[in-house]
Design a protein around this motif. Structure first.
Motif, PDB file in Angstrom:
ATOM      1  N   LYS A   1      45.214  49.132  38.277  1.00 13.41           N
ATOM      2  CA  LYS A   1      45.456  49.243  39.724  1.00 13.41           C
ATOM      3  C   LYS A   1      44.285  48.638  40.490  1.00 13.41           C
ATOM      4  O   LYS A   1      43.118  48.891  40.178  1.00 13.41           O
ATOM      5  N   ASN A   2      44.621  47.825  41.481  1.00 18.67           N
ATOM      6  CA  ASN A   2      43.633  47.257  42.407  1.00 18.67           C
ATOM      7  C   ASN A   2      42.494  46.533  41.674  1.00 18.67           C
ATOM      8  O   ASN A   2      41.309  46.782  41.932  1.00 18.67           O
ATOM      9  N   VAL A   3      42.870  45.649  40.776  1.00 18.66           N
ATOM     10  CA  VAL A   3      41.863  44.848  40.073  1.00 18.66           C
ATOM     11  C   VAL A   3      41.418  43.693  40.976  1.00 18.66           C
ATOM     12  O   VAL A   3      42.241  42.947  41.506  1.00 18.66           O
ATOM     13  N   ASN A   4      40.120  43.561  41.137  1.00 20.05           N
ATOM     14  CA  ASN A   4      39.531  42.460  41.886  1.00 20.05           C
ATOM     15  C   ASN A   4      38.527  41.749  40.984  1.00 20.05           C
ATOM     16  O   ASN A   4      37.640  42.399  40.416  1.00 20.05           O
ATOM     17  N   LEU A   5      38.671  40.440  40.847  1.00 19.38           N
ATOM     18  CA  LEU A   5      37.661  39.682  40.119  1.00 19.38           C
ATOM     19  C   LEU A   5      37.647  38.249  40.633  1.00 19.38           C
ATOM     20  O   LEU A   5      38.626  37.758  41.187  1.00 19.38           O
ATOM     21  N   ALA A   6      36.509  37.603  40.437  1.00 16.10           N
ATOM     22  CA  ALA A   6      36.347  36.221  40.883  1.00 16.10           C
ATOM     23  C   ALA A   6      35.528  35.472  39.846  1.00 16.10           C
ATOM     24  O   ALA A   6      34.483  35.955  39.406  1.00 16.10           O
ATOM     25  N   ILE A   7      36.013  34.305  39.439  1.00 16.97           N
ATOM     26  CA  ILE A   7      35.298  33.453  38.495  1.00 16.97           C
ATOM     27  C   ILE A   7      34.698  32.293  39.261  1.00 16.97           C
ATOM     28  O   ILE A   7      35.411  31.542  39.937  1.00 16.97           O
ATOM     29  N   GLN A   8      33.406  32.136  39.152  1.00 18.18           N
ATOM     30  CA  GLN A   8      32.725  31.067  39.854  1.00 18.18           C
ATOM     31  C   GLN A   8      32.951  29.732  39.139  1.00 18.18           C
ATOM     32  O   GLN A   8      33.238  29.696  37.931  1.00 18.18           O
ATOM     33  N   PRO A   9      32.831  28.629  39.861  1.00 21.02           N
ATOM     34  CA  PRO A   9      33.028  27.315  39.244  1.00 21.02           C
ATOM     35  C   PRO A   9      32.123  27.108  38.040  1.00 21.02           C
ATOM     36  O   PRO A   9      30.939  27.438  38.067  1.00 21.02           O
ATOM     37  N   GLN A  10      32.706  26.607  36.978  1.00 14.43           N
ATOM     38  CA  GLN A  10      32.004  26.244  35.746  1.00 14.43           C
ATOM     39  C   GLN A  10      31.468  27.464  34.986  1.00 14.43           C
ATOM     40  O   GLN A  10      30.710  27.318  34.031  1.00 14.43           O
ATOM     41  N   ALA A  11      31.865  28.658  35.382  1.00 13.76           N
ATOM     42  CA  ALA A  11      31.412  29.867  34.694  1.00 13.76           C
ATOM     43  C   ALA A  11      32.351  30.209  33.546  1.00 13.76           C
ATOM     44  O   ALA A  11      33.493  29.737  33.476  1.00 13.76           O
ATOM     45  N   ILE A  12      31.859  31.051  32.635  1.00 16.65           N
ATOM     46  CA  ILE A  12      32.701  31.688  31.624  1.00 16.65           C
ATOM     47  C   ILE A  12      32.698  33.174  31.930  1.00 16.65           C
ATOM     48  O   ILE A  12      31.656  33.822  31.908  1.00 16.65           O
ATOM     49  N   LEU A  13      33.867  33.706  32.249  1.00 13.48           N
ATOM     50  CA  LEU A  13      34.019  35.134  32.502  1.00 13.48           C
ATOM     51  C   LEU A  13      34.780  35.758  31.348  1.00 13.48           C
ATOM     52  O   LEU A  13      35.844  35.272  30.959  1.00 13.48           O
ATOM     53  N   SER A  14      34.230  36.838  30.789  1.00 10.24           N
ATOM     54  CA  SER A  14      34.913  37.564  29.723  1.00 10.24           C
ATOM     55  C   SER A  14      35.453  38.881  30.261  1.00 10.24           C
ATOM     56  O   SER A  14      34.733  39.625  30.950  1.00 10.24           O
TER      57      SER A  14
ATOM     58  N   ALA B   1      32.146  29.631  20.021  1.00 10.62           N
ATOM     59  CA  ALA B   1      31.193  29.848  21.101  1.00 10.62           C
ATOM     60  C   ALA B   1      30.538  28.530  21.511  1.00 10.62           C
ATOM     61  O   ALA B   1      30.407  28.231  22.705  1.00 10.62           O
ATOM     62  N   ASP B   2      30.144  27.733  20.527  1.00  9.12           N
ATOM     63  CA  ASP B   2      29.547  26.423  20.821  1.00  9.12           C
ATOM     64  C   ASP B   2      30.516  25.546  21.609  1.00  9.12           C
ATOM     65  O   ASP B   2      30.130  24.841  22.547  1.00  9.12           O
ATOM     66  N   LEU B   3      31.798  25.600  21.209  1.00  2.50           N
ATOM     67  CA  LEU B   3      32.818  24.774  21.850  1.00  2.50           C
ATOM     68  C   LEU B   3      32.996  25.171  23.313  1.00  2.50           C
ATOM     69  O   LEU B   3      33.053  24.311  24.208  1.00  2.50           O
ATOM     70  N   LEU B   4      33.086  26.476  23.578  1.00  2.00           N
ATOM     71  CA  LEU B   4      33.241  26.947  24.955  1.00  2.00           C
ATOM     72  C   LEU B   4      32.038  26.541  25.807  1.00  2.00           C
ATOM     73  O   LEU B   4      32.193  26.171  26.985  1.00  2.00           O
ATOM     74  N   GLU B   5      30.861  26.582  25.222  1.00  2.00           N
ATOM     75  CA  GLU B   5      29.657  26.186  25.964  1.00  2.00           C
ATOM     76  C   GLU B   5      29.661  24.680  26.244  1.00  2.00           C
ATOM     77  O   GLU B   5      29.198  24.239  27.297  1.00  2.00           O
ATOM     78  N   GLN B   6      30.200  23.895  25.319  1.00  2.00           N
ATOM     79  CA  GLN B   6      30.334  22.454  25.562  1.00  2.00           C
ATOM     80  C   GLN B   6      31.292  22.187  26.724  1.00  2.00           C
ATOM     81  O   GLN B   6      31.016  21.337  27.584  1.00  2.00           O
TER      82      GLN B   6
ATOM     83  N   PHE C   1      30.286  38.510  20.989  1.00  2.00           N
ATOM     84  CA  PHE C   1      30.753  37.186  21.388  1.00  2.00           C
ATOM     85  C   PHE C   1      30.709  37.054  22.911  1.00  2.00           C
ATOM     86  O   PHE C   1      30.228  36.046  23.447  1.00  2.00           O
ATOM     87  N   ALA C   2      31.193  38.077  23.606  1.00  3.84           N
ATOM     88  CA  ALA C   2      31.207  38.041  25.071  1.00  3.84           C
ATOM     89  C   ALA C   2      29.797  37.914  25.634  1.00  3.84           C
ATOM     90  O   ALA C   2      29.552  37.142  26.570  1.00  3.84           O
ATOM     91  N   LYS C   3      28.855  38.643  25.056  1.00  2.00           N
ATOM     92  CA  LYS C   3      27.477  38.581  25.531  1.00  2.00           C
ATOM     93  C   LYS C   3      26.893  37.186  25.343  1.00  2.00           C
ATOM     94  O   LYS C   3      26.159  36.691  26.195  1.00  2.00           O
ATOM     95  N   ARG C   4      27.253  36.541  24.239  1.00  3.33           N
ATOM     96  CA  ARG C   4      26.711  35.204  23.949  1.00  3.33           C
ATOM     97  C   ARG C   4      27.229  34.152  24.936  1.00  3.33           C
ATOM     98  O   ARG C   4      26.481  33.310  25.432  1.00  3.33           O
ATOM     99  N   ILE C   5      28.518  34.180  25.245  1.00  7.12           N
ATOM    100  CA  ILE C   5      29.120  33.058  25.967  1.00  7.12           C
ATOM    101  C   ILE C   5      29.172  33.241  27.473  1.00  7.12           C
ATOM    102  O   ILE C   5      29.304  32.256  28.205  1.00  7.12           O
ATOM    103  N   SER C   6      29.065  34.474  27.972  1.00  2.00           N
ATOM    104  CA  SER C   6      29.512  34.778  29.339  1.00  2.00           C
ATOM    105  C   SER C   6      28.428  34.636  30.396  1.00  2.00           C
ATOM    106  O   SER C   6      27.291  35.065  30.192  1.00  2.00           O
ATOM    107  N   ASN C   7      28.816  34.081  31.536  1.00  9.08           N
ATOM    108  CA  ASN C   7      28.030  34.188  32.762  1.00  9.08           C
ATOM    109  C   ASN C   7      28.398  35.478  33.502  1.00  9.08           C
ATOM    110  O   ASN C   7      27.584  36.040  34.227  1.00  9.08           O
ATOM    111  N   GLN C   8      29.640  35.890  33.335  1.00  6.99           N
ATOM    112  CA  GLN C   8      30.148  37.096  33.999  1.00  6.99           C
ATOM    113  C   GLN C   8      30.938  37.908  32.974  1.00  6.99           C
ATOM    114  O   GLN C   8      31.656  37.329  32.147  1.00  6.99           O
ATOM    115  N   ILE C   9      30.795  39.232  33.026  1.00  8.05           N
ATOM    116  CA  ILE C   9      31.597  40.126  32.184  1.00  8.05           C
ATOM    117  C   ILE C   9      32.300  41.115  33.084  1.00  8.05           C
ATOM    118  O   ILE C   9      31.666  41.768  33.932  1.00  8.05           O
TER     119      ILE C   9
END
Length: 216
Positions: free
Chosen positions: A26-39, A180-185, A202-210
């Motif tokens: 219910k009432n989920v709000n999220l925003a992914i910034q440009p070029q970010a990886i959000l998990s 993980a390497d591929l997503l970062e590329q 995995f999420a901690k390694r790749i993410s700008n946002q969690i």
């Protein structure tokens, strides 16, 4: 920095979803910034994949709004393929070879010529170290190879956001870090990405946002 560049690539506002009387979130709000990886993380059964399916237009929502680069959009309208997806089970067509799997939507949906689509597919296959597999069928590929074919199939449509559903669930430890390497590329090349995962490491390694789903 101008205002347009500050716009989130993808934004969800007050998204709610139920199945019958069963409230999923219910009432989920999220925003992914440009070029970010959000998990998107959270306990099993909390609705992570369901939330992803609403973003992909595979499930309707009870309420809420979706925005791409500040403009409202309807995920149920698949005509523009603005959000790409790599599914947990890859969803490759078993009767088509690798090249055909990748080019199918580009030709049938985006109306590219077969030649143009094949050239784009071969460039992607080269970058993903899969060119030698282009004439093989899904049953002849490893799990990691199938995943990269599924990624190429999504990338050829040039989505604004690329989403992954549990991308490491069927992979061994070595393959997980290759993903993980591929997503970062992809991130370095300008791609905005969203990942649904149960794998906190995995999420901690790749993410700008969690974004932790649960407890709404």
């Amino acid at each position: 920095m101008n205002k347009a560049s500050q716009q989130p690539t993808l934004e969800l506002r007050r998204i709610s979803k139920s199945f019958g009387k069963n409230l999923i979130f219910k009432n989920v709000n999220l925003a992914i910034q440009p070029q970010a990886i959000l998990s998107i993380v959270g306990p099993s059964g909390v609705g992570k994949t369901t939330l992803l399916r609403t973003i992909l237009g595979l499930e309707d929502v009870d309420q809420g709004e979706f925005f791409l680069r500040g403009a409202a959009f309807n995920p149920l309208d698949h005509s523009q393929n603005q959000v790409g997806a790599v599914f947990q089970d890859f969803r490759l067509f078993p009767h088509l070879n690798v090249l055909q799997n990748i080019t199918l939507a580009a030709v049938q949906v985006q109306k590219k010529s077969t030649t143009e689509a094949q050239e784009a597919a071969e460039k992607l296959l080269t970058s993903l170290q899969l060119l030698e597999q282009k004439d093989k069928y899904p049953f002849q590929l490893s799990g990691g190879q199938k995943q990269r074919v599924a990624i190429a199939r999504a990338l050829i449509l040039k989505p604004q956001v690329l989403c992954y559903d549990e991308p490491t669930s069927a992979l061994d430890a070595a393959s997980k870090w290759q993903v993980a390497d591929l997503l970062e590329q992809f991130q370095a090349s300008g791609m905005t990405q969203l990942v649904v995962t149960h794998d906190a490491e995995f999420a901690k390694r790749i993410s700008n946002q969690i974004f932790t789903l649960g407890g709404q």
